[in-house]
Scaffold this active site. Structure first.
Site, PDB file in Angstrom:
ATOM      1  N   ASP A  77      14.521  -0.355  -4.048  1.00 20.01           N
ATOM      2  CA  ASP A  77      14.133  -0.580  -5.415  1.00 20.01           C
ATOM      3  C   ASP A  77      14.327  -1.785  -5.858  1.00 20.01           C
ATOM      4  O   ASP A  77      15.242  -2.679  -5.592  1.00 20.01           O
ATOM      5  CB  ASP A  77      14.947   0.698  -6.467  1.00 20.01           C
ATOM      6  CG  ASP A  77      16.401   0.679  -6.392  1.00 20.01           C
ATOM      7  OD1 ASP A  77      16.856   0.107  -5.217  1.00 20.01           O
ATOM      8  OD2 ASP A  77      16.974   0.724  -7.413  1.00 20.01           O
ATOM      9  N   GLU A 138      19.209   2.007  -6.038  1.00 17.94           N
ATOM     10  CA  GLU A 138      20.438   1.365  -6.157  1.00 17.94           C
ATOM     11  C   GLU A 138      20.722   0.512  -7.332  1.00 17.94           C
ATOM     12  O   GLU A 138      21.785   0.598  -7.846  1.00 17.94           O
ATOM     13  CB  GLU A 138      20.776   0.098  -5.043  1.00 17.94           C
ATOM     14  CG  GLU A 138      21.945  -0.423  -4.894  1.00 17.94           C
ATOM     15  CD  GLU A 138      22.207  -1.871  -5.639  1.00 17.94           C
ATOM     16  OE1 GLU A 138      23.304  -2.257  -5.788  1.00 17.94           O
ATOM     17  OE2 GLU A 138      21.410  -2.393  -6.323  1.00 17.94           O
TER      18      GLU A 138
HETATM   19 ZN    ZN Z   1      20.647  -5.578  -4.736  1.00 16.71          ZN
HETATM   20 CA    CA Z   2      20.401  -6.102  -7.962  1.00 19.43          CA
END
Ligand code: ZN
Ligand code: CA
Length: 373
Positions: A77, A138
């Site tokens: 992401d 993340e």
């Molecule tokens: Zn990263």
């Molecule tokens: Ca980042």
């Protein structure tokens, strides 16, 4: 030229929009890519639980020699603005056109992995089993990697390719972070007429602060109180206060003890004055600390030395997917792959650093120790 192939792969990857929670298309792309490279592609079913755009994806390169298995990890992401990214090359560096982030965080890591696999296959470099883990979500709190069941991985030791700065830097530690909210409740009373009927929240706080430590407590441990709210009028005994604070330490044990102390001191102070407190504690991150004598570091240090890289050990202030792996029994450090100014429209990555990172990944795979008999 090989760097052209890598730049092309990188451009393809960032051209697929994958803002957190919309990772599906890039995962589809990766599944095809790794199948084409003859890797075994598996995924978990964490999407049901995480509501992210995709599951955790694992591409496995089966071993050709008896070496300890390893894993590498990247997240799929990106942050905003990250739609319609186009790569512009200037003076050996890759930029976006300026209206979006570049997305080298963390798609440079993925492009580096693809290039490393291709070179290993083309050059017939012997290797143990290598598992490449791709996690969504993340940037919004390590959600994908946190949901990964670690028994999906054979390898114990791994490398997250998701840190900025020149290749050779390695994040070996990251703090455990607790945040807390304390509501102090006393009793209001007229401060001029009958103050003895009141219980002052301020007095409770003052008492607690006799014992609660704040500031830098040791090299890698800090504590802070950052918010104090309460009160409206000078003639009222203050009955309600909200206090917000945090403790962080690279030593998880220390962080646990500190947060326990903080709540005990607030409780004791409230009891002493006849008031009460409610304490809400949130563990925001679970830290880790990897020493030089652990295999994951030994292999990295040997590889960096072979390539003549300058090793710089870093303690991160924030979290990465390395936190998730370490929390659940794996040993992982986070390697710098060259990107700079992430999360801004000025984000860039030098192609030379990407090439170094490819060599580092290959060298680490070469230097994985032989399996114990
Ligand atoms: Zn990263
Ligand atoms: Ca980042």
């Amino acid at each position: 030229m090989l760097s052209e192939r890598m730049i092309q792969n990188f451009s393809n990857l960032v051209s697929i929009d994958s803002i957190s929670r919309s990772e599906e298309k890039v995962h589809d792309y990766l599944k095809k890519k790794f199948r084409d490279l003859k890797l075994k592609v598996t995924e978990d079913n964490s999407k049901i639980k995480t509501s992210l755009g995709a599951n955790n994806l694992i591409a496995t390169l089966e071993g050709t020699s008896e070496k300890e298995p390893l894993f590498f990890s990247c997240h799929t992401d990106t942050v905003s603005p990250g739609e319609g990214i186009e790569v512009v090359e200037e003076d050996g560096k890759l930029f976006s056109k300026g209206d979006t982030i570049l997305g080298a965080d963390d798609k440079a890591g993925i492009a580096i992995i693809i290039e490393a696999i291709q070179q290993i296959q083309e050059q017939g470099i012997p290797h143990g089993k290598v598992e490449f883990v791709f996690s969504p979500g993340e940037e919004i709190g390590l959600i994908g990697s946190s949901a990964l069941k670690m028994d999906m991985l054979t390898a114990t030791n791994g490398y997250v390719l998701d840190s900025g700065g020149v290749v050779g830097r390695v994040t070996i530690a990251s703090p455990t972070l607790y945040m807390y909210d304390v509501t102090i409740s006393g009793v209001a009373a007229h401060a001029g007429i009958e103050p003895e009927k009141g219980i002052s929240a301020i007095s409770i706080l003052a008492d607690a602060l006799q014992n609660i430590q704040i500031g830098r407590l040791d090299e890698t441990t800090t504590a802070n109180i950052g918010v104090i709210q309460g009160g409206e009028s000078t003639n009222v005994v203050l009955d309600h206060m909200l206090i917000k604070g945090e403790v962080r330490s690279v030593d998880p044990q220390k962080a646990n003890i500190l947060i326990q102390e903080v709540s005990n001191y607030f409780r004791q102070a409230a009891k002493k004055h006849g008031g009460s407190v409610t304490i809400e504690i949130k563990r925001m991150a679970t830290g880790f600390h990897i020493n030089d004598d652990e295999n994951v570091m030994k292999t990295f240090l040997k590889s960096a030395k072979n390539l003549g890289l300058e090793v710089v050990r870093e303690v991160s202030g924030g979290g990465s997917d390395a936190n998730s792996f370490n929390e659940k029994g794996k040993k992982a450090v986070n390697l710098s792959i060259g990107y700079e100014k992430i999360h801004t429209t000025d984000e860039y990555i030098p192609v030379e650093e990407m090439k170094k990172a490819v060599q580092l990944v290959i060298e680490i795979i070469k230097n994985s120790p032989n399996k114990m008999e």
